[in-house]
Design a protein around this motif. Structure first.
Motif, short mmCIF file in Angstrom:
data_model
loop_
_atom_site.label_atom_id
_atom_site.label_comp_id
_atom_site.label_asym_id
_atom_site.label_seq_id
_atom_site.Cartn_x
_atom_site.Cartn_y
_atom_site.Cartn_z
N GLY A 68 -61.16 -80.46 5.52
CA GLY A 68 -60.57 -79.30 6.19
C GLY A 68 -59.96 -79.66 7.52
N TYR A 69 -60.64 -80.54 8.27
CA TYR A 69 -60.10 -80.95 9.57
C TYR A 69 -58.80 -81.73 9.39
N VAL A 70 -58.79 -82.68 8.46
CA VAL A 70 -57.56 -83.43 8.17
C VAL A 70 -56.46 -82.47 7.71
N GLY A 71 -56.82 -81.53 6.85
CA GLY A 71 -55.84 -80.56 6.36
C GLY A 71 -55.27 -79.70 7.46
N SER A 72 -56.05 -79.41 8.49
CA SER A 72 -55.55 -78.57 9.58
C SER A 72 -54.38 -79.23 10.30
N TRP A 73 -54.43 -80.56 10.44
CA TRP A 73 -53.32 -81.28 11.05
C TRP A 73 -52.07 -81.22 10.16
N MET A 74 -52.27 -81.38 8.87
CA MET A 74 -51.15 -81.33 7.94
C MET A 74 -50.53 -79.94 7.89
N VAL A 75 -51.37 -78.92 7.92
CA VAL A 75 -50.87 -77.54 7.91
C VAL A 75 -50.08 -77.25 9.18
N SER A 76 -50.64 -77.60 10.32
CA SER A 76 -49.96 -77.31 11.58
C SER A 76 -48.61 -78.00 11.65
N PHE A 77 -48.53 -79.21 11.09
CA PHE A 77 -47.25 -79.93 11.14
C PHE A 77 -46.29 -79.46 10.05
N CYS A 78 -46.67 -79.64 8.81
CA CYS A 78 -45.74 -79.39 7.69
C CYS A 78 -45.45 -77.91 7.47
N LEU A 79 -46.49 -77.10 7.35
CA LEU A 79 -46.28 -75.69 7.02
C LEU A 79 -45.78 -74.88 8.21
N GLY A 80 -46.25 -75.23 9.42
CA GLY A 80 -45.71 -74.57 10.61
C GLY A 80 -44.23 -74.86 10.78
N PHE A 81 -43.86 -76.13 10.64
CA PHE A 81 -42.46 -76.55 10.70
C PHE A 81 -41.65 -75.81 9.64
N LEU A 82 -42.21 -75.71 8.44
CA LEU A 82 -41.50 -75.10 7.32
C LEU A 82 -41.20 -73.63 7.58
N MET A 83 -42.17 -72.88 8.12
CA MET A 83 -41.95 -71.46 8.39
C MET A 83 -40.83 -71.26 9.40
N ILE A 84 -40.83 -72.07 10.43
CA ILE A 84 -39.76 -71.95 11.43
C ILE A 84 -38.41 -72.27 10.81
N TYR A 85 -38.36 -73.32 10.03
CA TYR A 85 -37.09 -73.73 9.42
C TYR A 85 -36.55 -72.66 8.48
N MET A 86 -37.42 -72.05 7.68
CA MET A 86 -36.96 -71.07 6.69
C MET A 86 -36.40 -69.81 7.33
N VAL A 87 -36.79 -69.52 8.55
CA VAL A 87 -36.21 -68.38 9.27
C VAL A 87 -34.97 -68.80 10.05
N THR A 88 -35.10 -69.82 10.89
CA THR A 88 -34.01 -70.18 11.78
C THR A 88 -32.80 -70.75 11.05
N SER A 89 -33.02 -71.41 9.91
CA SER A 89 -31.88 -71.95 9.16
C SER A 89 -31.03 -70.81 8.59
N GLU A 90 -31.67 -69.70 8.22
CA GLU A 90 -30.92 -68.56 7.70
C GLU A 90 -30.17 -67.84 8.82
N VAL A 91 -30.73 -67.90 10.03
CA VAL A 91 -30.01 -67.32 11.17
C VAL A 91 -28.78 -68.15 11.49
N SER A 92 -28.95 -69.46 11.59
CA SER A 92 -27.83 -70.34 11.95
C SER A 92 -26.77 -70.40 10.86
N ASN A 93 -27.20 -70.32 9.60
CA ASN A 93 -26.23 -70.34 8.49
C ASN A 93 -25.66 -68.97 8.14
N ARG A 94 -26.14 -67.95 8.85
CA ARG A 94 -25.70 -66.55 8.68
C ARG A 94 -26.04 -65.98 7.30
N THR A 95 -26.94 -66.60 6.58
CA THR A 95 -27.35 -66.02 5.29
C THR A 95 -28.23 -64.80 5.50
#
Length: 273
Positions: A68-95
């Motif tokens: 769980g501790y190892v997974g928390s690092w992976m979640v904070s990096f990969c899934l946190g990054f992913l959520m930001i990208y999925m919102v901001t990429s649609e803003v910048s691409n005007r979709t």
């Protein structure tokens, strides 16, 4: 309602199923999150006390804590990054703007991102549970069902931890909207700024209120197990522990997650598309 959520998730799949950034982040998570803990086998083979031997990383019931501790690092990096990208990429691409102009409501668009967040948290939790069970079975002699499930609601805690990190990422994505700036702010806060503020907090107010910072509460759902040892001595010295109890961390993370999602929705509803 379920039909609508399924429809929104299918739309998200069509948007991002061939997106290289999304695919790489998901691939990194799926491969590394279950297996990276195995890299410590040789490193911690013969560590001196009070550090634990490598066996506790992989045996029941402690595998739930270390994975769980190892997974928390992976979640904070990969899934946190992913959520930001999925919102901001649609803003910048005007979709985002195109979706709303062509008939999608703001509420539906927001729900689609929220649904993805919950889905990712659920899938990550299932992957966490399966990896713990498989690793534990391979390294524990004479295990039984009771020993396997002796985990203090670890799967639920992992799910809440995922939601905690991703809801914070979601808030920054909707408030900042600029991908690079939102990602930089997210990682600075998670990796550095909150820790600095917590140290300042402890310096001026030496009491357990310092434990209730948002990302600290999220981390305490899956803390580094070795921290439980200094936690005991700090409690004797200072009169409070450096770790929240699991119920406290769960309640605080739920409150902050609801607050982050609510603020994200307010920001999205009041700004131009």
């Amino acid at each position: 309602m379920f039909k609508n959520i399924t429809h929104l998730l299918l739309l998200e799949y069509k948007k991002f199923s061939r997106n290289n950034v999304v695919l790489v982040l998901l691939l990194i998570y799926v491969i590394l999150a279950p297996l990276i803990i195995l890299a410590g086998k040789d490193i911690f083979q013969s560590v001196p006390p009070p550090l634990p031997s490598s066996a506790v990383f992989y045996e029941f019931p402690t595998v739930w804590d270390y994975q769980g501790y190892v997974g928390s690092w992976m979640v904070s990096f990969c899934l946190g990054f992913l959520m930001i990208y999925m919102v901001t990429s649609e803003v910048s691409n005007r979709t985002m703007r195109q979706n709303i102009i062509t008939g999608m409501t703001r509420k539906e668009w927001f729900q689609s991102k929220f649904s993805v967040m919950i889905l990712l948290a659920g899938v990550a939790s299932i992957l966490y549970a399966l990896s713990c069970i498989v690793i534990g079975m391979l390294h524990t002699d004479g295990f039984d069902a009771e020993l396997v499930m002796d985990n203090n609601f670890a799967i639920l805690r992992f799910f809440l931890m995922c939601v905690g990190y991703m809801s914070f990422a979601l808030l920054l994505a909707f408030v900042i909207r600029k991908g690079t700036l939102a990602i930089l702010t997210y990682f600075l806060w998670v990796m550095m700024l909150e820790s600095i503020l917590k140290i300042i907090h402890v310096y001026f107010f030496r009491n357990r209120s310092a434990n209730f910072w948002p990302m600290n509460a999220t981390e305490d759902l899956m803390p580094f197990p070795i921290f439980k040892l200094p936690d005991y001595y700090i409690n004797k010295e200072w009169g409070f522990k450096i770790l929240l109890s699991y119920p406290e961390a769960a309640v605080v993370t739920l409150i902050y997650s609801a607050l982050f999602v609510g603020l994200a929705w307010l920001s999205f509803g009041r700004r131009d598309i």
